[in-house]
Design an enzyme around this catalytic site. Structure first.
Site, PDB file in Angstrom:
ATOM      1  CB  ALA A 122      -0.954  -0.002   1.180  1.00 63.92           C
ATOM      2  CG  ASN A 134      -3.048   3.780  10.630  1.00 63.39           C
ATOM      3  OD1 ASN A 134      -3.512   4.792  10.104  1.00 63.39           O
ATOM      4  ND2 ASN A 134      -1.848   3.758  11.176  1.00 63.39           N
ATOM      5  CD  GLN A 166      -5.302  -0.702   9.430  1.00 60.96           C
ATOM      6  OE1 GLN A 166      -5.913  -1.616   9.974  1.00 60.96           O
ATOM      7  NE2 GLN A 166      -3.982  -0.664   9.419  1.00 60.96           N
ATOM      8  CB  ALA A 185      -1.123  -8.870   0.405  1.00 60.97           C
ATOM      9  CB  THR A 187       9.705 -10.092 -13.177  1.00 59.34           C
ATOM     10  OG1 THR A 187      10.572  -9.856 -14.277  1.00 59.34           O
ATOM     11  CG2 THR A 187       9.178 -11.517 -13.217  1.00 59.34           C
ATOM     12  CB  CYS A 203       2.742   2.347  14.996  1.00 60.46           C
ATOM     13  SG  CYS A 203       2.027   3.058  13.515  1.00 60.46           S
TER      14      CYS A 203
HETATM   15  C1  PLP Z   1      -0.075  -0.562   6.788  1.00 63.19           C
HETATM   16  C2  PLP Z   1      -0.659   0.638   6.127  1.00 63.19           C
HETATM   17  C3  PLP Z   1      -0.101   1.164   4.957  1.00 63.19           C
HETATM   18  C4  PLP Z   1       1.174   0.630   4.353  1.00 63.19           C
HETATM   19  O1  PLP Z   1       0.983  -0.608   3.733  1.00 63.19           O
HETATM   20  P1  PLP Z   1       2.263  -1.473   3.271  1.00 63.19           P
HETATM   21  O2  PLP Z   1       1.642  -2.537   2.405  1.00 63.19           O
HETATM   22  O3  PLP Z   1       2.853  -2.023   4.521  1.00 63.19           O
HETATM   23  O4  PLP Z   1       3.166  -0.590   2.511  1.00 63.19           O
HETATM   24  C5  PLP Z   1      -0.729   2.246   4.377  1.00 63.19           C
HETATM   25  N1  PLP Z   1      -1.833   2.781   4.896  1.00 63.19           N
HETATM   26  C6  PLP Z   1      -2.403   2.302   6.025  1.00 63.19           C
HETATM   27  C7  PLP Z   1      -3.634   2.940   6.555  1.00 63.19           C
HETATM   28  C8  PLP Z   1      -1.825   1.223   6.675  1.00 63.19           C
HETATM   29  O5  PLP Z   1      -2.375   0.776   7.802  1.00 63.19           O
END
Ligand code: PLP
Length: 383
Positions: A72, A152, A180, A201, A241, A327
């Site tokens: 993300a 989060n 979330q 994921a 890839t 965190c």
């Molecule tokens: C964990 C999180 C992310 C980051 O996701 P990653 O796949 O670890 O890069 C982004 N936004 C929120 C709200 C998250 O909780």
């Protein structure tokens, strides 16, 4: 005793069914999904497209509109910087919320350094965004509005349809970091009016290092400048890839979330059990964030008259939770989210975030409440 894991906002374990789906793609089915000349490639390619379907159906998207990424953080960067890099000259303003994840705030900061204006909309004492305030923040030159589906830290959920409409009223795009809330309630990108949506994921019982970005098909088309150039994979949005086992994992993880329609109810009941046990056993405990609308698996509390770090240290070996100190990094800065809802540094540091998950049980919840209750009692020298 193994420590109890209640930190699902940070990450979740890979579901054994997800792992089963992934395993063949490390060994026998190791083909490159772009290889067009033999069954190794065809099988990998087919598995990727099936995974795309799995992710798409979790969010009500067409499968062609899903782009796989490394997570993300990358999805948010691609959405925000990718839209900005191809912005028309008259649209150099972005709007976001001050309680967003750093994976949204930091790309916005980066754009400010290259001449964009960004408005960070404040929230109220429960973390809610006032829609009039959001409307006022959006201007005729706003390119993009970015808001998370659920926070989060304090679990507050945003009214996405209303936010998307406000963005569209001024001709801006709407991006949502839905990490979330994914799997914890229905989401339909098309009904909600979401143009870009980020998923990870490892927050939905899939592997780390893989995620997705939904890019709506619009007329005129959304133009996203890629962050990574190369072989033109993922329709040119994300070269490199494909991580076939990871992608198979996120696809299966998304399918399992979609099937588990009663899971949010179960988690909400467990969360209420935890809150009720804690409020009975701990004097001076307060909820951070709203009772409603709140993510089913989130509880965030602060405890009066205890030293936050001592409390977290006292429970750390038995109970995996997060503190109100940042965190993401090793720094002990108090959380920007808790500060934004009006907490002092001290109150933020004496806050505990519980993130319940698919494998949480009633027994664990009861034990967790006892662990916290006992620790507070000891620190106050009453036990
Ligand atoms: C964990 C999180 C992310 C980051 O996701 P990653 O796949 O670890 O890069 C982004 N936004 C929120 C709200 C998250 O909780």
């Amino acid at each position: 005793m193994d420590p109890i894991y209640l930190d699902s906002h940070a990450t979740t374990p890979v579901d054994p069914r997800v792992l089963q789906a992934m395993l063949p793609f490390f060994t026998e089915q190791f083909g490159n999904a772009s290889s067009r000349n033999h069954p190794f490639g065809w099988n990998a390619g087919k598995a990727v497209e099936q995974a795309r379907e799995g992710v798409a159906s979790l969010i009500g998207a067409r499968f062609r509109d899903v782009v796989f990424t490394s997570g993300a953080t990358e999805s948010n960067n691609l959405a925000i910087k990718g839209v900005a890099a191809s912005a028309p000259p008259g649209r150099r303003h972005l709007v976001t919320i001050c309680t967003e994840h750093r994976a949204v705030l930091d790309p916005c900061r980066a754009l400010e350094r290259s001449g964009f204006r960004v408005t960070y909309v404040a929230v109220d004492r429960e973390g809610l965004v006032d829609l009039d305030r959001l409307r006022d923040a959006i201007a005729d030159d706003t390119l993009l509005v970015s808001a998370m589906s659920a926070n989060n830290e304090i679990g507050v959920m945003h009214p996405l349809s209303d936010m998307a409409s406000l963005a569209h009223d001024r001709g801006a795009l709407f991006h949502c970091d839905a990490v979330q809330s994914a799997g914890l309630g229905p989401i339909d990108v098309r009904k909600t009016g979401i143009d870009l949506l980020s998923l990870s994921a490892h927050k939905i019982y899939g592997p780390k290092g893989v995620g997705a970005l939904y890019v709506a098909k619009r007329d005129p088309a959304i133009h996203l400048e890629p962050l990574v150039d190369g072989g033109g994979h993922e329709r040119g949005y994300r070269s490199g890839t494909l991580n076939v086992p990871g992608i198979v994992g996120v696809g299966r993880a998304a399918e399992l979330c979609r099937e588990a329609v009663d899971e949010p109810l179960r988690l909400r009941a467990l969360r209420e059990r935890l809150w009720s046990a804690l409020s009975k056993s701990v004097d001076g405990i307060h909820l951070n964030g709203p009772v409603d609308p709140r993510l089913a698996n989130n509880l965030n509390v602060r405890v009066d008259a205890v030293h936050g770090e001592s409390l977290l240290k006292a429970i750390a070996a038995d109970l995996a939770v997060s503190s109100g100190a940042a965190c993401a990094t090793a720094s002990a800065e108090p959380s920007h989210v808790l500060r934004a809802i009006g907490l002092s540094d001290e109150q933020a540091r004496a806050s505990i975030r519980f993130g319940l998950g698919r494998f949480s049980t009633e027994r664990e919840i009861d034990t967790a409440a006892t662990i916290v209750g006992d620790a507070v009692c000891h620190l106050r020298r009453r036990c």
